[in-house]
Design an enzyme around this catalytic site. Structure first.
Site, mmCIF file in Angstrom:
data_model
loop_
_atom_site.group_PDB
_atom_site.id
_atom_site.type_symbol
_atom_site.label_atom_id
_atom_site.label_comp_id
_atom_site.label_asym_id
_atom_site.label_seq_id
_atom_site.Cartn_x
_atom_site.Cartn_y
_atom_site.Cartn_z
ATOM 1 N N ASN A 94 -3.022 -6.782 -4.383
ATOM 2 C CA ASN A 94 -1.950 -7.589 -3.799
ATOM 3 C C ASN A 94 -1.302 -8.522 -4.818
ATOM 4 O OD1 ASN A 94 -2.259 -6.463 -1.233
ATOM 5 N ND2 ASN A 94 -3.716 -8.033 -0.576
ATOM 6 N N ASN A 117 0.828 -1.218 0.000
ATOM 7 C CA ASN A 117 0.000 0.000 0.000
ATOM 8 C C ASN A 117 0.859 1.263 0.000
ATOM 9 O OD1 ASN A 117 -2.656 -1.070 0.031
ATOM 10 N ND2 ASN A 117 -2.365 -1.656 2.179
#
Ligand code: RIB
Ligand code: CA
Length: 310
Positions: free
Chosen positions: A168, A41
């Protein structure tokens, strides 16, 4: 029942932070051996500091290790537009006071798993799978020693960071490919199920009403996140990562089916796509339990009840 030993591997990120709070609020069910961090992130320097901020806010004494600062092959892509510059915008949490635990995350995972009886440790990755893949490559015995891997990532249908891929898996598709080829029992929480666990205003108010320091941090994070995290067409911010922990605590909240899952690592447009053989048409053996249904109200009842304990 003795507590299940887990290692959380994450890229905090507000939703990773809620997963950490939920796990640390459940010591009867989960023994958090360590928290390992990865770039995702936001860059590693942020994710590792954020994990320490959350552990300290929870009043826990759990070692936090820093791991890989970039994916195996691809350049790092972050999601600051979703999580803010710090990755934990809205939390109001102070900088960490305690230092990182010594040792790289990959070594920490290997050492803790190999030091315990076979089948007694579960990995819970909620970021790019770089650390997990590296650990599987570095220690050939690791796959056979793990109880399983419970991960947030992938999508049965549309992606969120591209039309094809979830963040991800898109950030480190090669790591995801290694994990899904490892033979370790995998429980996968794709976008299709996490998008059913949404931070509505009413649910946010329930958390804020707890009025504890941890709940205030969560409410602040989720208020920021629900305004910025509505990716993939979600009406409200989807609470992706805590679904993994909630399933470990209350598996009846979710349902899915065993499928073969393959990862795209060649197509520039589809990089990181998870091909979930939901209708078993490929003839390939299942390598994951893929979740699709969630009891969102039950999830938030559990989250509120556990946050109230911190
Ligand atoms: O696509 C959602 C996933 O990517 C979540 O784990 C979020 O924290 C980000 O890491
Ligand atoms: Ca994450």
């Amino acid at each position: 029942m003795s507590a299940r030993a887990v290692i959380l591997d994450c890229d905090p990120g507000q939703d990773d932070a809620v997963a950490i709070f939920l796990a640390l609020a459940s010591p009867r069910e989960l023994e958090v051996l360590a928290i390992t961090t990865v770039a995702g992130n936001v860059p590693l320097a942020r994710t590792e500091a954020n994990a320490r901020r959350v552990v300290e806010a929870a009043g826990a004494d759990v070692p936090v290790h820093a791991g890989c600062h970039r994916p195996l092959l691809r350049p790092l892509e972050t999601a600051k537009q979703v999580h803010g510059e710090t990755g934990l915008d809205g939390s109001g949490l102070p900088p960490p006071e305690r230092p990182l635990a010594p040792g790289h995350a990959v070594d920490a995972i290997i050492e803790r798993v190999m030091a315990r009886p076979a089948g007694s440790v579960t990995l819970v990755p909620t970021g790019p799978l770089t650390n997990i893949a590296m650990a599987l490559l570095k220690e050939p015995e690791l796959a056979g020693r793990l109880e399983g891997i419970v991960l947030m990532g992938g999508a049965i249908g549309l992606g969120n960071v591209t039309p094809a891929a979830e963040f991800n898996f898109h950030v480190d598709p090669h790591a995801a490919e290694i994990v899904f080829a490892s033979g370790v029992p995998i429980t996968m929480f794709p976008l299709d199920v996490t998008h059913k666990v949404l931070v509505t205003p009413t649910r946010l108010e329930r958390i804020d009403a707890l009025a504890t320091p941890a709940a205030r941090a969560v409410a602040g994070m989720l208020d920021f996140y629900r305004r910025h995290g509505r990716t993939g067409g979600a009406e409200h911010g989807p609470l992706h990562d805590p679904c993994t922990i909630a399933w470990l605590l209350a598996p009846e909240l979710f349902s899915g089916r065993h499928c073969h899952v393959a990862i795209e690592t060649m197509s520039p447009l589809g990089m990181g796509r998870s091909y979930v053989d939901w209708w078993q048409s490929s003839g390939r053996p299942a390598n994951a339990l893929v979740m699709q249904e969630a009891d969102a109200e039950g999830f938030f009842d559990l989250l509120v009840e556990r946050l109230a304990r911190l």
